[in-house]
Design an enzyme around this catalytic site. Structure first.
Site, mmCIF file in Angstrom:
data_model
loop_
_atom_site.group_PDB
_atom_site.id
_atom_site.type_symbol
_atom_site.label_atom_id
_atom_site.label_comp_id
_atom_site.label_asym_id
_atom_site.label_seq_id
_atom_site.Cartn_x
_atom_site.Cartn_y
_atom_site.Cartn_z
ATOM 1 N N ARG A 25 0.824 -1.210 0.000
ATOM 2 C CA ARG A 25 0.000 0.000 0.000
ATOM 3 C C ARG A 25 0.857 1.258 0.000
ATOM 4 N NH1 ARG A 25 -2.489 -4.246 2.113
ATOM 5 N NH2 ARG A 25 -4.787 -4.384 2.197
ATOM 6 N N ARG A 117 -6.711 -17.564 -9.342
ATOM 7 C CA ARG A 117 -7.346 -16.888 -8.207
ATOM 8 C C ARG A 117 -8.386 -15.899 -8.713
ATOM 9 N NH1 ARG A 117 -2.686 -15.369 -3.927
ATOM 10 N NH2 ARG A 117 -4.520 -14.902 -2.663
ATOM 11 N N SER A 158 -13.181 -10.895 -1.636
ATOM 12 C CA SER A 158 -11.796 -10.493 -1.373
ATOM 13 C C SER A 158 -11.773 -9.029 -0.966
ATOM 14 C CB SER A 158 -10.917 -10.696 -2.607
ATOM 15 O OG SER A 158 -9.616 -10.164 -2.376
ATOM 16 N N SER A 159 -11.235 -8.749 0.208
ATOM 17 C CA SER A 159 -11.073 -7.358 0.631
ATOM 18 C C SER A 159 -10.115 -6.617 -0.295
ATOM 19 C CB SER A 159 -10.561 -7.297 2.072
ATOM 20 O OG SER A 159 -9.244 -7.820 2.166
ATOM 21 N N ASP A 300 -5.214 -15.823 6.993
ATOM 22 C CA ASP A 300 -3.778 -16.131 6.943
ATOM 23 C C ASP A 300 -3.255 -16.747 8.233
ATOM 24 O OD1 ASP A 300 -3.498 -15.331 4.339
ATOM 25 O OD2 ASP A 300 -2.779 -13.317 4.822
ATOM 26 N N ARG A 331 -5.516 -24.027 1.297
ATOM 27 C CA ARG A 331 -4.844 -24.166 2.588
ATOM 28 C C ARG A 331 -5.574 -25.087 3.552
ATOM 29 N NH1 ARG A 331 -2.690 -17.998 3.351
ATOM 30 N NH2 ARG A 331 -0.911 -18.193 1.933
ATOM 31 N N ARG A 372 3.208 -19.980 3.514
ATOM 32 C CA ARG A 372 2.733 -20.146 4.890
ATOM 33 C C ARG A 372 2.723 -21.618 5.309
ATOM 34 N NH1 ARG A 372 1.915 -15.065 6.198
ATOM 35 N NH2 ARG A 372 0.964 -13.666 4.675
ATOM 36 N N LYS A 398 8.331 -15.974 -0.978
ATOM 37 C CA LYS A 398 7.206 -15.138 -1.412
ATOM 38 C C LYS A 398 6.947 -14.013 -0.423
ATOM 39 C CE LYS A 398 2.523 -15.556 -3.261
ATOM 40 N NZ LYS A 398 1.873 -14.426 -2.607
#
Length: 415
Positions: A25, A117, A158-159, A300, A331, A372, A398
């Site tokens: 951002r 995605r 998705s935010s 996450d 995941r 992750r 990543k």
């Protein structure tokens, strides 16, 4: 690349790396601002490099040297840039609206699971405001110039769609309103976007389900630009503190908009000892008890919480987690497979992961090219009775290229 991690407890003090979410951002706002921005960036990742690469393609000049990032904003956008987003969903979903608002014929590409995605609803929002896309998925080219106005958008997909449009709206003459048609999930990430935009002089007004950016809004570089520490990656070290030895992570903002800061209260709910002092968070092991946790705002955190659940007494249910299936890998299935390979009883539901606490035996796991999952397997190794071998361990670059160096700094062994 495979790595082998012998059983070894972690403990000690580590500094949080810069928040990947905040860096994305900050880079974008700086590239759209009125003058040069400079900020500290002591660590980077493949996802951050993707955003840097794409902003350069759009016309920004970005130099990173001696842990300092300098961003010269876009003055004249390149007319037909090619934006290689790598495997970064944030880069793609943030810069699709930004490129559209700049009015350039931008071609977007990506790798790994990124072309799979979802971006359909975001593209629909763009095409309703003067933009065309050559395809409904990557690779694709945008044409046209995004206009402002009203953007009806679902809040539970998705935010990043909402954040991307918010970042783009100051570039339109009209400004605009995002109208959420369903309840917002992962709202903390939208709050982070609003905070970063506010630091760069753009206010987002929120009234109920409406997010508004006034016409005439412009990005302005603040006197001081800072980036927060990353709660999402720190969560793995804090989880290690809960299952292994005492760990302290410095550089975490307890008032952060990052939703993953809730890792602190969740570890306390499991039974771990957790304290905070200024920007330092310390977690120590204690008898752990299974929990039922709503993952809607914190997808996450599913991998580190699943590892904690694996050694907790009882059965943990991580629910409202369907969006975890749309990450770098599925995941829910990925963690189920990982924990099963290490001897833990696991069940999958459409939107939940159920973990029966037990003994981690060690074994070989596949990261499924998900950063992750690599970190989760490494934390599991601290409590395993035998070594854990991780396939495709390079996926950790990543978000956290220094992960294994920091793992060794805390006392772990990497073979």
């Amino acid at each position: 690349m495979n790595v082998k991690l012998p059983p070894c407890p972690l403990g000690g003090v580590i500094s949080a790396i810069p928040s990947k979410s905040d860096v994305h951002r900050t880079l974008i706002c700086a590239a759209l601002s009125d003058k040069v921005s400079t900020f500290s960036l002591p660590a980077r990742s493949a996802d951050v490099e993707a955003t840097v690469r794409c902003l350069r393609a759009l016309g920004a000049s970005i130099t990173i040297a001696a842990d300092t990032c300098r961003v010269e904003p876009i003055t004249t956008p390149n007319k037909a840039p090619v934006l290689d987003c790598g495997e970064s969903g944030s880069t793609l979903r943030f810069l699709l609206p930004v490129a559209a608002a700049l009015g350039v014929d931008a071609t977007f590409t990506g790798h790994g699971r990124l072309p799979e995605r979802p971006i359909g609803e975001l593209l629909d929002a763009l095409t309703a405001h003067g933009v065309t896309a050559s395809a409904p998925h990557l690779p694709l080219t945008l044409h046209g110039n995004l206009s402002g106005g009203d953007f009806p958008l679902a809040g539970d997909i998705s935010s990043q769609y909402i954040s991307g449009l918010l970042l783009a709206l100051p570039l339109t003459k009209q400004g605009g309103d995002i109208l959420l048609t369903t309840p917002l999930q992962s709202g903390g990430y939208v709050d982070m976007t609003r905070r970063t935009m506010a630091r760069f002089g753009v206010d987002v007004c929120v009234k109920g389900n409406r997010f508004s950016v006034e016409s005439g809004s412009h990005y302005r570089t603040p006197d001081t630009v800072t980036v927060e520490g990353d709660w999402s990656n720190a969560a793995f070290w804090l989880a290690a503190g809960a299952v292994s030895r005492e760990v302290t992570v410095n550089g975490l903002d307890l008032d952060s908009a990052q939703g993953d800061r809730t890792i602190l209260s969740l570890l306390q709910a499991f039974g771990a000892d957790a304290t905070q002092h200024n920007d330092a968070v310390t977690v120590s092991p204690a008898p752990l008890v299974a929990q039922n946790i709503d993952m809607g705002e914190i997808p996450d955190l599913l991998p580190p919480l699943a590892v904690v659940a694996a050694v907790a007494n009882g059965t943990t249910r991580l629910y409202n987690a369907a969006r975890c299936r749309l990450k770098e890998c599925d995941r829910i299935h990925g963690m189920a497979t990982l924990l099963t390979a290490l001897g833990i009883g696991v069940e999958e539901e459409a939107d939940a992961l159920i973990i029966h606490g037990g003994t981690l035996r060690g074994g070989t796991v596949d990261s499924q090219n998900d950063h992750r999952l690599v970190m989760a397997a490494a934390i599991a190794a601290t409590r395993s009775t035998a070594a854990v071998t991780i396939r495709q361990s390079e996926a950790v670059t990543k978000s956290y290229p220094a992960f294994f160096a920091h793992y060794e700094q805390l006392g772990g062994h990497v073979i």
